[in-house]
Design an enzyme around this catalytic site. Structure first.
Site, short mmCIF file in Angstrom:
data_model
loop_
_atom_site.label_atom_id
_atom_site.label_comp_id
_atom_site.label_asym_id
_atom_site.label_seq_id
_atom_site.Cartn_x
_atom_site.Cartn_y
_atom_site.Cartn_z
N CYS A 382 0.84 -1.20 0.00
CA CYS A 382 0.00 0.00 0.00
C CYS A 382 0.88 1.26 0.00
CB CYS A 382 -0.97 -0.03 1.17
SG CYS A 382 -2.35 1.15 0.98
N HIS A 508 -3.43 -5.25 -0.14
CA HIS A 508 -3.03 -5.77 1.17
C HIS A 508 -3.07 -7.29 1.18
CE1 HIS A 508 -2.97 -1.99 3.58
NE2 HIS A 508 -3.81 -1.57 2.63
N GLU A 510 -1.72 -9.29 3.16
CA GLU A 510 -1.75 -9.86 4.51
C GLU A 510 -3.14 -10.27 4.95
OE1 GLU A 510 -1.96 -5.30 5.29
OE2 GLU A 510 -1.22 -6.68 3.77
#
EC number: 6.3.4.2
Length: 551
Positions: A382, A508, A510
């Site tokens: 990001c 993202h 994650e």
């Protein structure tokens, strides 16, 4: 009939209700049951999207674009379900819905009150989680019993058992049994008082999960059971786990919590429990073949929950490679004062995560320059991608004062700019480019090598993007744009081919990593870091060999 488990917490906050709830969900799934997870938060914010990471920790983004509590990250990592906006409600959302109904005249002139109108709305969102395709709904009630903010939710779940049938509901209370070193004993009184407060509301817990530092003796267990009006086998010990949070499900199984839930709720469809994959996971975690260090350079590094999913994803990738990950939490503002060389030397990989606001941005830029010039594996996420572009523009293309218009509206080289769709947006809450978005990967790239396919979907949370007016200049200077939106208009991934592993993504990743299925970008990043460590060891051996010996 769908069964409901309600998880409450008492004595103190931060007991780990979310992790315990997720662990229960995972264990029940391992018994062949279909589980859904839900979190009800007592704060008045509509969602945590505008809350400071210091106040709330990370904002966890779902596929549908919902900005939710970080506990939903535990739910998705531990269970197989994909969550949606129905899985996280706040007091703000509940009251907003009630007020909108009142404005539409749906209450037919009645005085709108907490009971029954607010509690009915809470019961409605809980009931909506059930259905023919789900066996068990686990609903976690945020906050601590005794807090005024939680009262409407506790009243609602009390009423819920009257509507659904007491045999279809199980109340689980997570509590603290503190150890007093001076007396060398565990104290049960806080648990007794916490359960007493619940019973005053009208809720009798069926199960007590007791957080503790020391093992609970049989006498203490019997004492808790007697004073809290539960069976002794329903007093479950949950000792602190210093090694890994992934031990929690096995601890609950050792205490036969899954058997107790199946028995109390009459879950006749539950099968036998197979925890083999989880045991294998912990075996790899306990017996690493490699040890590497990763620097996470962020704006909120001192707050461990601000990048919760990042840290978990690094651990997942480490387990995939039988590697122990030592994470260095580096404040980007510290790099501005002390320099990247001093703070980052010795790490085998550098990760720069997302964030908002100008503070610490220059420290991120310096960290990225260090990683690029020293050939240290680099992963940007990001804002980490945006600062990678800024660094490359300044130091490779020679674009003096290149910046993002988020931080410098008058920059002569706006290499990062506001998305077109954001130009006229005024409100902050829920207005970013949010949720799962498709991307297409370019052939012969590290990204496609990691994913093994051309089309991907990843979760986003941003307002700014790469400025396409600079695309050709960056490509000519050696930066590749290896992930693009389907129409080619938005840059999703950038890479540098001349670097061992330099990958930065606007999305993202994650939020889609799991313990048993590490995200491919994290997996390859850790592999690159392992290779970096091996290379350094080889160089050190060669250096020692070349030293002249005494004659």
């Amino acid at each position: 009939m769908t069964k409901h488990i309600f998880v409450t917490g008492g004595v103190v906050s931060s007991l780990g209700k979310g992790l315990t709830s997720a662990s229960i969900g995972m264990v029940l799934e391992r018994r062949g049951l279909r589980v859904r997870m839900q979190k009800l938060d007592p704060y008045i914010n509509v969602d945590p999207g505008t809350m400071s990471p210091y106040q709330h920790g990370e904002v966890y983004v779902l596929d549908d674009g919902s900005e939710t509590d970080l506990d939903l990250g535990h739910y998705e990592r531990f269970t197989s379900g994909k969550l949606n906006r129905d899985c996280n409600y706040t007091t703000g959302q509940i009251y907003l819905s009630v007020i909108e109904k009142e404005r539409r005249g749906q209450f037919l002139g009645k005085t709108v009150q907490v009971i029954p109108h607010v509690t009915n709305e809470i019961k409605r969102v809980i009931k909506r989680m059930g259905g023919d395709d789900v066996d068990v709904v686990i609903t976690e009630i945020g906050g601590t019993v005794g807090d005024i903010e939680s009262l409407p939710f506790l009243e609602a779940i009390r009423q819920f058992s009257l509507d659904a049938g007491r045999e279809n509901c199980l109340y689980m209370h997570l509590t603290l049994v503190p150890y007093l070193k001076a007396a060398d004993e565990l104290k049960t009184k806080p648990t007794q008082h916490s359960v007493g407060q619940l019973r005053e509301i009208g809720i009798q817990p069926d199960v007590l999960v007791c957080r503790c530092e020391q093992s609970i003796s049989r006498d203490d267990r019997d004492k808790i059971a007697l004073f809290c009006n539960v069976e002794p086998e329903a007093v479950i010990e949950e000792k602190d786990k210093d090694f890994s949070i992934y031990e929690v499900p096995l601890s609950l199984v050792d205490n036969k919590l899954d058997e107790l839930i199946v028995k109390k709720l009459g879950l006749t469809s539950a099968g036998s429990l197979d925890m083999t994959p989880w045991n294998d996971l912990l075996h790899r975690l306990r017996n690493p073949r490699h040890e590497i260090s990763i620097a996470v350079v962020g704006k909120y590094a001192e707050h461990k929950d601000a990048y919760k999913s990042i840290y978990e994803s690094l651990d997942h990738a480490g387990m995939h490679h039988d590697a122990q990950i030592r994470i260095g939490r580096i404040q980007s503002s510290d790099i501005e004062r002390e320099g990247a060389e001093r703070l980052l030397s010795g790490f085998h990989g550098i990760l720069v995560p997302g964030g908002f606001g100008e503070r610490g941005v220059e420290g991120k830029v310096q960290a990225i320059q260090f990683a690029r010039e020293r050939n240290v594996p680099f992963f940007g996420i990001c804002l980490g991608m945006q600062t990678a572009v800024i660094e490359y523009g300044r130091n490779v293309l020679g674009l003096e004062k290149a910046h993002s218009t988020e931080f410098d509206k008058d920059t002569p080289h706006p290499v990062i700019c506001l998305l077109d769709e954001q130009q006229n947006v005024i409100d902050l809450g829920g207005t970013m480019r949010l949720g799962s978005q498709p991307s297409r990967l370019v052939a012969d790239s590290k990204a496609i090598q990691a994913y093994g396919r051309e089309e991907i979907d990843e979760r986003h949370r941003h307002r700014y993007e790469f400025n396409n007016e600079y695309r050709k200049a960056f490509e000519d200077a050696g930066m590749r744009f290896t992930g693009l939106s389907p129409d080619g208009g938005l840059v999703e991934i950038v890479e540098i081919d001349s670097h061992p592993w330099f990958v930065a993504a606007q999305f993202h990743p994650e939020f889609k990593s799991k313990p048993l299925k590490s995200h491919p970008l994290f997996t390859d990043f850790i592999e690159a870091a392992i290779n970096r460590r091996k290379q350094r060891v080889t160089e050190e051996i060669a250096s020692e060999t070349e030293k002249p010996t005494a004659s």
